[in-house]
Design an enzyme around this catalytic site. Structure first.
Site, short mmCIF file in Angstrom:
data_model
loop_
_atom_site.label_atom_id
_atom_site.label_comp_id
_atom_site.label_asym_id
_atom_site.label_seq_id
_atom_site.Cartn_x
_atom_site.Cartn_y
_atom_site.Cartn_z
N CYS A 174 -0.52 4.10 2.15
CA CYS A 174 -0.32 3.98 3.61
C CYS A 174 1.13 4.21 4.00
O CYS A 174 1.42 4.82 5.01
CB CYS A 174 -0.71 2.60 4.12
SG CYS A 174 -2.03 1.78 3.25
N ASP A 175 2.05 3.64 3.22
CA ASP A 175 3.44 3.54 3.69
C ASP A 175 4.43 4.44 2.95
O ASP A 175 5.59 4.54 3.37
CB ASP A 175 3.93 2.08 3.55
CG ASP A 175 3.08 1.12 4.37
OD1 ASP A 175 2.52 1.57 5.37
OD2 ASP A 175 2.97 -0.05 3.99
N CYS A 209 0.82 -1.21 0.00
CA CYS A 209 0.00 0.00 0.00
C CYS A 209 0.86 1.26 0.00
O CYS A 209 1.35 1.69 1.05
CB CYS A 209 -0.91 0.00 1.23
SG CYS A 209 -1.96 1.45 1.32
#
Ligand code: NDP
Length: 305
Positions: free
Chosen positions: A132-133, A129
């Site tokens: 997200c990261d 992701c």
């Protein structure tokens, strides 16, 4: 007894529910994971009328609209479905529910590389992701694996943070949609992205965190490439367990076979979205097919005279 149970809370499921409740069907959505894979998309710019919106925001609006007209939503994983003559028993971890018809909108699950290091370094450099990261990889060098829209999209997003992004693709030319391809090539010109074609990653290595990957072909005279992150964007596999259990016919690749009215081979079972055999996997096609599936479920319960 519900008129309809929809399994899956992504664009297909919420759109099916919205239309079903407006057809005055008592409708329950059961979903393990509200939003489905689209919620990890940072920017949707091809949902007509949606403007420029994140996947999460788009799908939350869909949920809100379905609820406003009377949809019940429960965040429960469906573990099995049994078909009786004219009804279905839907078994979740918590309860059993009964319905007269069913829409499977179970989407896809992200595919993994299944190579040494992928599991061990998850959240230690390996990510599924970018949204997200990505921010954790400021000024780092990272690899994105894959050659479709997701890989291109995430690689572009990651250039915001990373010093350099390698796209590692197993064939000879990545194939995202043309507008996205142009954006990738612009980043290549700027030196932010480098594409390594005809190459697979065979191993991810490091100490506590990812330090380098091993390629199956040489790149600049070495099969070792130093990166601190690996983003896996190689598509998905259909969430077809429940369909299989019901005897729903699948394609060779495991997608649910539907006709033009989103009917499956099992009476009373309809399907929509990424889990189906329809080839274009987009939020707009999933939402459209959710509508068609609700229409078919409604006709199944109240056939036009
Ligand atoms: P795709 O299935 O389209 O692409 C997967 C990519 O990963 C392909 O390049 C494939 O290679 C490669 N791949 C698959 N398995 C492996 C493996 N084991 N090792 C290495 N590489 C592998 O998936 P996407 O997630 O990119 O897209 C899914 C759908 O979602 C598509 O229909 C896409 O258009 C849509 N989408 C739309 C977006 C939008 O904003 N409109 C954004 C993101 C996705 P090969 O080419 O050799 O098969």
């Amino acid at each position: 007894m519900y008129d309809l149970i929809v399994v899956g809370g992504g664009p297909a499921g919420y759109s099916a529910a919205l239309y079903a409740v407006r057809f005055k069907m008592k409708t329950l959505v059961l979903t393990e994971d509200k939003g489905g894979v689209i919620k990890w998309t940072n920017l949707i710019e091809n949902y007509p009328g949606g403007g420029f919106i994140s996947g999460k925001e788009l799908v939350e609006k869909m949920e809100e609209q379905a609820v406003k007209f009377g949809t019940e939503i429960k965040e429960e994983k469906v573990q099995g479905i049994e078909k009786d003559e004219n009804s279905f028993k839907v078994i979740s971890g918590k309860e059993e529910y009964f319905s007269k018809s069913l829409i499977l909108a179970t989407g896809v699950k992200k595919r993994k590389l299944n190579i040494p290091g992928e599991e061990d370094f998850q959240n230690k450099g390996v990510s599924f992701c970018a949204l997200c990261d990505g921010v954790l990889f400021k000024d780092k060098e990272i690899a994105v694996v894959g050659g479709g829209d997701s890989a291109a999209k995430e690689a572009i997003l990651l250039t915001k943070y990373a010093k350099k992004v390698y796209i590692i693709y197993r064939k000879n030319q990545i194939r995202p949609e043309p507008i996205r391809y142009e954006r990738v090539m612009q980043k290549v010109k700027e030196g932010k992205i480098e594409i390594i074609n005809n190459t697979n990653i065979t191993e991810i290595k490091g100490d506590k965190f990812v330090e380098h990957i091993i390629l199956d072909n040489e790149h600049k005279d070495s099969r070792k490439l130093e990166v601190q992150g690996v983003f896996v964007e190689i598509g998905g596999t259909p969430g077809n367990d429940l369909a299989r259990g019901l005897g729903v016919e699948l394609t060779e690749k495991g997608f649910i076979k539907i006709d033009e009215l989103c009917r499956t081979n099992v009476s009373g079972v309809f399907a929509a979205g990424d889990v189906t055999s329809f080839p274009l996997k987009q939020a707009i096609t999933a939402a459209a097919h959710g509508t068609v599936a609700a229409y078919s479920a409604h006709n199944y319960l109240s056939p036009e005279k």
